[in-house]
Design a protein around this motif. Structure first.
Motif, PDB file in Angstrom:
ATOM      1  N   GLU A 140       0.834  -1.209   0.000  1.00 12.70           N
ATOM      2  CA  GLU A 140       0.000   0.000   0.000  1.00 12.70           C
ATOM      3  C   GLU A 140       0.864   1.252   0.000  1.00 12.70           C
ATOM      4  N   ARG A 141       1.942   1.241   0.762  1.00 16.90           N
ATOM      5  CA  ARG A 141       2.825   2.414   0.809  1.00 16.90           C
ATOM      6  C   ARG A 141       3.507   2.634  -0.531  1.00 16.90           C
ATOM      7  N   ASN A 142       3.922   1.537  -1.176  1.00 14.21           N
ATOM      8  CA  ASN A 142       4.596   1.672  -2.467  1.00 14.21           C
ATOM      9  C   ASN A 142       3.660   2.247  -3.525  1.00 14.21           C
ATOM     10  N   VAL A 143       2.423   1.773  -3.553  1.00 14.11           N
ATOM     11  CA  VAL A 143       1.449   2.275  -4.528  1.00 14.11           C
ATOM     12  C   VAL A 143       1.157   3.755  -4.273  1.00 14.11           C
ATOM     13  N   ALA A 144       0.974   4.119  -3.007  1.00 13.38           N
ATOM     14  CA  ALA A 144       0.693   5.519  -2.668  1.00 13.38           C
ATOM     15  C   ALA A 144       1.872   6.409  -3.044  1.00 13.38           C
ATOM     16  N   TYR A 145       3.083   5.932  -2.793  1.00 13.56           N
ATOM     17  CA  TYR A 145       4.278   6.714  -3.140  1.00 13.56           C
ATOM     18  C   TYR A 145       4.345   6.968  -4.645  1.00 13.56           C
ATOM     19  N   LYS A 146       4.063   5.928  -5.439  1.00 13.34           N
ATOM     20  CA  LYS A 146       4.087   6.083  -6.889  1.00 13.34           C
ATOM     21  C   LYS A 146       3.055   7.107  -7.355  1.00 13.34           C
ATOM     22  N   ARG A 147       1.890   7.079  -6.750  1.00 11.43           N
ATOM     23  CA  ARG A 147       0.844   8.023  -7.147  1.00 11.43           C
ATOM     24  C   ARG A 147       1.184   9.452  -6.700  1.00 11.43           C
ATOM     25  N   VAL A 148       1.850   9.590  -5.566  1.00 18.99           N
ATOM     26  CA  VAL A 148       2.293  10.927  -5.129  1.00 18.99           C
ATOM     27  C   VAL A 148       3.220  11.529  -6.180  1.00 18.99           C
ATOM     28  N   ARG A 149       4.184  10.742  -6.645  1.00 17.58           N
ATOM     29  CA  ARG A 149       5.116  11.237  -7.653  1.00 17.58           C
ATOM     30  C   ARG A 149       4.389  11.617  -8.939  1.00 17.58           C
ATOM     31  N   GLU A 150       3.369  10.843  -9.309  1.00 19.15           N
ATOM     32  CA  GLU A 150       2.608  11.149 -10.521  1.00 19.15           C
ATOM     33  C   GLU A 150       1.818  12.440 -10.366  1.00 19.15           C
ATOM     34  N   GLU A 151       1.212  12.650  -9.209  1.00 18.65           N
ATOM     35  CA  GLU A 151       0.411  13.868  -9.000  1.00 18.65           C
ATOM     36  C   GLU A 151       1.296  15.119  -8.976  1.00 18.65           C
TER      37      GLU A 151
END
Length: 272
Positions: free
Chosen positions: A201-212
């Motif tokens: 869950e943390r890895n997915v959220a981190y990836k989406r933070v970078r995308e946003e």
């Protein structure tokens, strides 16, 4: 309609008035800019004097009421130590924004060199870093110390003004869709560094933070490193049961045994 054409000549005075208003607005904006620069200069001078006064006051407290010679070729150690402390404190306050992604999202102007006040702060930082002596123990001329003193004062004032402006602006320089992206990034960041979330869950959220944040806020390499370490945190391990004491290596002593008398049988010569 015919009456309107009778006053066509009024168009030219109106154009002239519009031009005059535009020039007046430009002059007012230029005066405001000049007053702001003058204010910055005055604040920097006051900050410089304040730093120097505190340093000299500490020096006099240590040495008593003797007069301090500020024209000596060797700079007083107390003054340089105080300037180093001021310099490091401002840098630490700046790094608190530069390395904390949550703060960068909340106050993006602090990392945006296109903002005039942020750009002025970065120039002041570069100048103070360049003029900083190697150590307080080394020799420095009066001119070198005076230059560094002024640079630290400029650095302190520039940071305070840039910080105040960034907190005032927040995300107002972004469009509505961009503000929504920043808000999503802030919410996802909470998941990315949440120790109660799974590593996936943390890895997915981190990836989406970078995308946003892509195209909105430029994260420094150091900020990315800090964030990745936070994301990679291990979930808190359960408390292990208390360890049982290990058995002693020495054998326990055997309990003492009293000798037992064996039964006596009669011999053939003895009578019954």
């Amino acid at each position: 309609m015919d009456q309107w054409w009778n006053y066509w000549w009024l168009i030219f005075p109106l154009f002239g008035m519009a031009g005059g208003v535009a020039k007046a607005w430009e002059r007012a904006a230029r005066r405001r800019h000049e007053r702001r620069l003058e204010t910055l200069k005055m604040k920097a001078q006051l900050k410089t004097a304040e730093i120097e006064a505190r340093a000299m006051n500490q020096q006099m407290k240590r040495r008593g009421p003797s007069i301090v010679d500020t024209t000596a070729s060797v700079a007083p150690n107390e003054l340089l130590v105080r300037l180093f402390a001021e310099h490091d404190e401002i840098t630490a306050r700046w790094l608190d924004y530069e390395l904390d992604v949550a703060k960068l999202i909340a106050f993006p102007a602090m990392s945006d060199g296109r903002q005039p006040l942020t750009a002025a702060f970065l120039r002041a930082k570069k100048n103070a870093d360049a003029l900083r002596p190697a150590s307080a123990e080394g020799k420095a001329t009066e001119h070198q110390v005076a230059e560094y003193l002024q640079a630290v004062g400029d650095y302190a004032v520039a940071f305070e003004i840039a910080e105040k402006d960034a907190r005032r602006l927040r995300d107002s320089t972004f469009t509505e869709p961009e503000r929504k992206r920043l808000d999503r990034a802030q919410q996802l960041l909470k998941v990315a560094i949440d120790e109660s979330a799974t590593q996936s869950e943390r890895n997915v959220a981190y990836k989406r933070v970078r995308e946003e944040l892509d195209g909105l806020i430029l994260l420094s390499d150091d900020a990315v490193t800090v964030l990745e370490k936070q994301v990679a945190q291990e979930i808190a391990a359960p408390i292990a049961p208390a360890a049982q004491p290990e058995p002693s290596a020495e054998p326990h002593p055997e309990p003492m045994r009293m000798p037992v008398a064996e039964p006596r049988h009669p011999t053939p010569r003895e009578g019954v």
